[in-house]
Structure formats: structure tokens, C-alpha cells
Design an enzyme around this catalytic site. Sequence first.
Site, mmCIF file in Angstrom:
data_model
loop_
_atom_site.group_PDB
_atom_site.id
_atom_site.type_symbol
_atom_site.label_atom_id
_atom_site.label_comp_id
_atom_site.label_asym_id
_atom_site.label_seq_id
_atom_site.Cartn_x
_atom_site.Cartn_y
_atom_site.Cartn_z
ATOM 1 C CG LEU A 198 -14.795 -9.081 -0.756
ATOM 2 C CD1 LEU A 198 -15.184 -7.923 0.145
ATOM 3 C CD2 LEU A 198 -13.398 -9.548 -0.416
ATOM 4 C CB THR A 240 -15.443 -2.660 -9.454
ATOM 5 O OG1 THR A 240 -15.624 -3.636 -8.425
ATOM 6 C CG2 THR A 240 -16.659 -2.611 -10.362
ATOM 7 C CB CYS A 285 -19.883 -1.752 -4.178
ATOM 8 S SG CYS A 285 -18.249 -2.340 -3.674
ATOM 9 C CB THR A 336 -12.443 1.959 -9.329
ATOM 10 O OG1 THR A 336 -13.276 0.979 -8.669
ATOM 11 C CG2 THR A 336 -11.220 1.269 -9.874
ATOM 12 C CG HIS A 379 -34.269 -7.668 4.053
ATOM 13 N ND1 HIS A 379 -35.216 -8.420 4.726
ATOM 14 C CD2 HIS A 379 -33.301 -8.522 3.677
ATOM 15 C CE1 HIS A 379 -34.817 -9.682 4.745
ATOM 16 N NE2 HIS A 379 -33.658 -9.772 4.102
ATOM 17 C CG ASP A 416 -2.219 0.799 0.887
ATOM 18 O OD1 ASP A 416 -3.272 0.166 0.651
ATOM 19 O OD2 ASP A 416 -2.157 2.051 0.844
ATOM 20 C CG PHE A 463 -29.641 -7.884 -2.159
ATOM 21 C CD1 PHE A 463 -28.954 -6.688 -2.126
ATOM 22 C CD2 PHE A 463 -28.969 -9.055 -1.868
ATOM 23 C CE1 PHE A 463 -27.610 -6.668 -1.809
ATOM 24 C CE2 PHE A 463 -27.621 -9.041 -1.553
ATOM 25 C CZ PHE A 463 -26.932 -7.845 -1.519
HETATM 26 N N1 LIG Z 1 -15.269 -2.707 -0.582
HETATM 27 C C1 LIG Z 1 -15.967 -3.699 -1.101
HETATM 28 O O1 LIG Z 1 -16.831 -4.286 -0.468
HETATM 29 C C2 LIG Z 1 -15.689 -4.146 -2.525
HETATM 30 C C3 LIG Z 1 -16.266 -5.352 -2.987
HETATM 31 C C4 LIG Z 1 -15.997 -5.775 -4.283
HETATM 32 C C5 LIG Z 1 -15.201 -4.995 -5.105
HETATM 33 N N2 LIG Z 1 -14.668 -3.832 -4.642
HETATM 34 C C6 LIG Z 1 -13.783 -3.069 -5.534
HETATM 35 O O2 LIG Z 1 -12.442 -3.275 -5.135
HETATM 36 C C7 LIG Z 1 -11.678 -2.083 -5.345
HETATM 37 C C8 LIG Z 1 -11.023 -1.680 -4.039
HETATM 38 O O3 LIG Z 1 -12.025 -1.318 -3.125
HETATM 39 P P1 LIG Z 1 -11.725 -1.110 -1.574
HETATM 40 O O4 LIG Z 1 -13.026 -0.866 -0.912
HETATM 41 O O5 LIG Z 1 -10.856 -2.204 -1.095
HETATM 42 O O6 LIG Z 1 -10.859 0.251 -1.663
HETATM 43 P P2 LIG Z 1 -10.098 1.005 -0.497
HETATM 44 O O7 LIG Z 1 -10.247 2.450 -0.796
HETATM 45 O O8 LIG Z 1 -10.540 0.491 0.836
HETATM 46 O O9 LIG Z 1 -8.562 0.577 -0.672
HETATM 47 C C9 LIG Z 1 -7.755 0.916 -1.743
HETATM 48 C C10 LIG Z 1 -6.309 0.924 -1.241
HETATM 49 O O10 LIG Z 1 -5.429 1.023 -2.348
HETATM 50 C C11 LIG Z 1 -4.317 1.807 -1.972
HETATM 51 N N3 LIG Z 1 -3.639 2.267 -3.188
HETATM 52 C C12 LIG Z 1 -4.090 3.106 -4.147
HETATM 53 N N4 LIG Z 1 -3.174 3.247 -5.131
HETATM 54 C C13 LIG Z 1 -2.133 2.466 -4.794
HETATM 55 C C14 LIG Z 1 -0.867 2.177 -5.415
HETATM 56 N N5 LIG Z 1 -0.529 2.709 -6.593
HETATM 57 N N6 LIG Z 1 -0.022 1.342 -4.791
HETATM 58 C C15 LIG Z 1 -0.353 0.797 -3.601
HETATM 59 N N7 LIG Z 1 -1.526 1.023 -2.977
HETATM 60 C C16 LIG Z 1 -2.402 1.847 -3.567
HETATM 61 C C17 LIG Z 1 -4.920 2.900 -1.120
HETATM 62 O O11 LIG Z 1 -3.971 3.503 -0.280
HETATM 63 C C18 LIG Z 1 -5.972 2.089 -0.313
HETATM 64 O O12 LIG Z 1 -5.426 1.588 0.885
HETATM 65 C C19 LIG Z 1 -12.648 -1.055 -5.916
HETATM 66 O O13 LIG Z 1 -12.569 -1.067 -7.302
HETATM 67 C C20 LIG Z 1 -13.993 -1.574 -5.473
HETATM 68 O O14 LIG Z 1 -15.026 -1.190 -6.329
HETATM 69 C C21 LIG Z 1 -14.882 -3.400 -3.371
#
Ligand SMILES: NC(=O)c1ccc[n+]([C@@H]2O[C@H](COP(=O)([O-])OP(=O)(O)OC[C@H]3O[C@@H](n4cnc5c(N)ncnc54)[C@H](O)[C@@H]3O)[C@@H](O)[C@H]2O)c1
Length: 434
Positions: free
Chosen positions: A153, A122, A263, A86, A254, A30, A252
Site C-alpha cells: 500500500l 518488510t 520505505c 523495520t 515525475h 500496539d 514514477f
Molecule cells: N508505511 C508504509 O507506507 C509501508 C508500506 C508497505 C510496507 N511497510 C512496512 O510495514 C512495516 C510497518 O511500517 P509502518 O510504517 O506501519 O510502521 P510504524 O512505525 O508506523 O508502526 C509500527 C508500529 O508497531 C508498534 N510496535 C512495535 N513493536 C511492537 C510490539 N512488539 N507489539 C505491539 N506493537 C509494536 C509501534 O508502536 C508502532 O505503532 C515496515 O516494515 C514497513 O517497511 C510500510
Amino acid sequence: MKIAMIGTGYVGLVSGVCFSDFGHEVVCVDKNPAKIDMLERGEVPIYEPGLDDLMARNVAGGRLSFTGDLAEAVAGADAVFIAVGTPTRRGDGHADLSYVYAAAEEIAGALTGPTVIVTKSTVPVGTNRKVGEIVRAARPDAEFDIASNPEFLREGAAIDDFMRPDRVVVGVETERAKTVMGDIYKPLFLRDFPIVYTDLESAEMIKYAANAFLATKITFINEIATLCEKVGADIKSVSKGMGLDGRIGNKFLHAGPGYGGSCFPKDTKALARMGQDHAAPLHITETVIDVNEQMKRRMVDKLQDLLDGSFNGKTVAVLGVTFKPNTDDMRDAPSLTLVPALIGGGAKVRVVDPQGRREGEGMLPGVEWTEDPYAAAEGAHAIVILTEWNEFRALDLDRIAGSMSSPRFADLRNVYSREDVVAAGFEAYVAVGR
Ligand SMILES: NC(=O)c1ccc[n+]([C@@H]2O[C@H](COP(=O)([O-])OP(=O)(O)OC[C@H]3O[C@@H](n4cnc5c(N)ncnc54)[C@H](O)[C@@H]3O)[C@@H](O)[C@H]2O)c1
């Protein structure tokens, strides 16, 4: 398998920890040094049930480590996963791909041997191909393949979802990428969890279509709930009666204050933009986005009616501000609409949330945080259940009603029954669709 996981947020950290539990050697990266410091101390920066134990076990087993140095993690990795955020791009609703493309540039500079670059974030259709172009342009010499592996997830149940998924989706173009992805997910394949292999574009589309469908289902039942209130039907019975139909299913369905979270809001917007860009407008998704906004505002109106038309001078106890239970995630939570409306209208707001405070403090200025729902309700004019944490499911309603200035209850998750609430001494009760 040696895996580098770029981004240790909700998805990257859970995926990295679970892959190491499969037996792979995982390095999580990170760019936020505070996060890496916490992880190296054995602390989990997010709240996700069970993640701390699983992480500790795999760190102790020598399979899981953390670093801020992307190049070190990528060198020699069989697969590099991109799991960065994203979010919605400011101004136009598109997915902001700047983090994905920046990660692709950095990965390109660090590639050593044959590697599969896998996007778990995503991302709109076409992004994986663009990632490939970025890496190829930066490193014409590098040996790499591209794969799309969207994640499904759910926060709050993330480990179980990752370990026991309904399906794993893998978009690939080459046999080599397919083999590496097959090896990574072998523990799941051996336990008969389905793996859907497809092309890059279809894998990207599956994720958006699935999320937009679920957001539609929630919004549909929320609209039916609004009508139930007008015609005297009870949405809980309606949902049950509908959900028992195997073609519909009970998930889904409720009714509540409108969907939020990290998301659905951003993914529905990004999908709608994709449709507009390709002259194939997604009218249903566009309407879902609008109706969901109306739902959140409808909750404000509901509360205003409960408080005789004005928030001014009232004290309101809000139970739950995270977008759903068992997470500390506040992104696009309905509380971010409701609480500012209360404060803007002159109310004093007390908030109780088992995990929301760390994130929520900066996002909900002007509220008073308390640990205890009973203390929050004391002397208040109304209590509101906004997130259905287990802690709020078996409250001593008599005690709460007895301590309030004017015992009124907005149960926006339909946790209680009107009979119980009235019997406890509340003078008014509103729910959703009942
Ligand atoms: N949160 C969910 O429940 C969920 C579920 C399915 C899919 N997603 C998708 O997964 C992706 C991530 O979501 P999230 O909720 O985990 O995001 P988040 O914001 O919690 O985490 C993203 C992390 O990436 C790090 N980061 C960014 N650029 C970086 C780089 N160049 N090098 C190293 N680290 C870097 C950031 O510091 C941050 O810690 C998104 O596209 C989201 O749509 C999320």
C-alpha cells in the site's frame, strides 16, 4: 477468521481496519499506550484519507477492537500478523529486525491453538524462517505455520490500495497456511485481484525488488532532469513521451527533489546490504542510493542560486514538508535536508503543510509554522514548493508575488509553468529539469 494485528502504524492499522471490513474479527495491538488510548476513543493517530470513517464503521459493527495486551489478542487467533517497524539499523544500513523478533517472542508465549504467523513488515530474505525458529524454540509444543505477506500500500491512497491491490503476495510452506491466507483474502480473490502464492524467500524478495525498482525509476528520471536543464530539454515533455511507451509506463516518472518516505530509503539500503552480505552486490541499487542523496543536495544548491548565493538574512516560505501529499509522514522527507540547510545558512523559514505539523514540529526545529501560504509568503524572498499538496496547485500567484520582498519561486515539483509564474510578476523561477 479471527485476526490479531501486531503494530498499528501506517500498515498495521490500515490492514487491520480493511480486514475487519472484509468481515473478519480483528484485534489490533500496539505497545504504545498513547496510540491505543486514541484508537479506543475513536481517533486515528495518523493522517490517512478515509481511514477514520472506515475504522468507526467496523468498530461499530463489533468486528474491530484495540488493545495493548498482545496475549489477549493472540489467544485463539487463526492468524497473527506482524506489522511492526523495520527501520534502518543505526550504523550499517541493515534492516533493524529487533521489533520483529521481539514480537515473535511475545507471540510465541501467547499461542493457544493452531495459528498462522504472518509477517507483513518488510523484512530481508530469511527473516520469516528466523521468526519460525524463534517461535519453535520458545514453544516446541505450539501448533503454528509461517507466512510472508509483504504489503504494497501507498500512504495517502492506502485504503484503495489495500482494497483494490495490483496483487497480493503470499509466501507459504504448508497447505494449511495457504488455506488460511486464502480465506483471509477471499473477498479480493472473488473479485479477481491476483494472489501470487510462492515460497517465503521469494515473497520477501518481491517486496524489496519492487521498491528498489521504483526508487530506480524515480532516480533515473531525476538524473535525466538534471541533464535536461543543461541541454535545454523539458523533463515534463520527456516524461510524457517516455511514459506513453507501454513497456515503460507513466508512473514514477515525475522529476522532483529526490525520493524520501518511510520505505524507499530504508528498503534500498537494506537490499544493498543483503547483496553485499551474499557476495552479490547490487550496483544499480547502491548507485540509486548515492544519486538520490546528490539530488537532495542539488535542491539546496538550486535554492542558493535562486537567492544570489546566500541564505543569510533571507526569509523563505516552504510549502509542504511531508514526504508526499496526503500523508503526515515525515520520515526521510526531502524537507529534512533542505530546511536545515536553509536555517544553517542563516535563513528564516516559514513552513505551511496541511498535515505535517504534528510530526514535523520536533523534526524541523527553528521554523515558524503558519496555516496559510499567503501569510507565509508575505515579505519573503522566495517560496519553495516541496510537496505537491492539492492546496498548493492553484495559488493566486499574482497575490503572492505582490506581497513578497523579492518574488522568487522554486517549484521543486514542477506544478506551475514558467509563463504563468513570470506573468504573475515573479522575477525568478526555477523548477526541476525544465
Ligand atoms: N508505511 C508504509 O507506507 C509501508 C508500506 C508497505 C510496507 N511497510 C512496512 O510495514 C512495516 C510497518 O511500517 P509502518 O510504517 O506501519 O510502521 P510504524 O512505525 O508506523 O508502526 C509500527 C508500529 O508497531 C508498534 N510496535 C512495535 N513493536 C511492537 C510490539 N512488539 N507489539 C505491539 N506493537 C509494536 C509501534 O508502536 C508502532 O505503532 C515496515 O516494515 C514497513 O517497511 C510500510
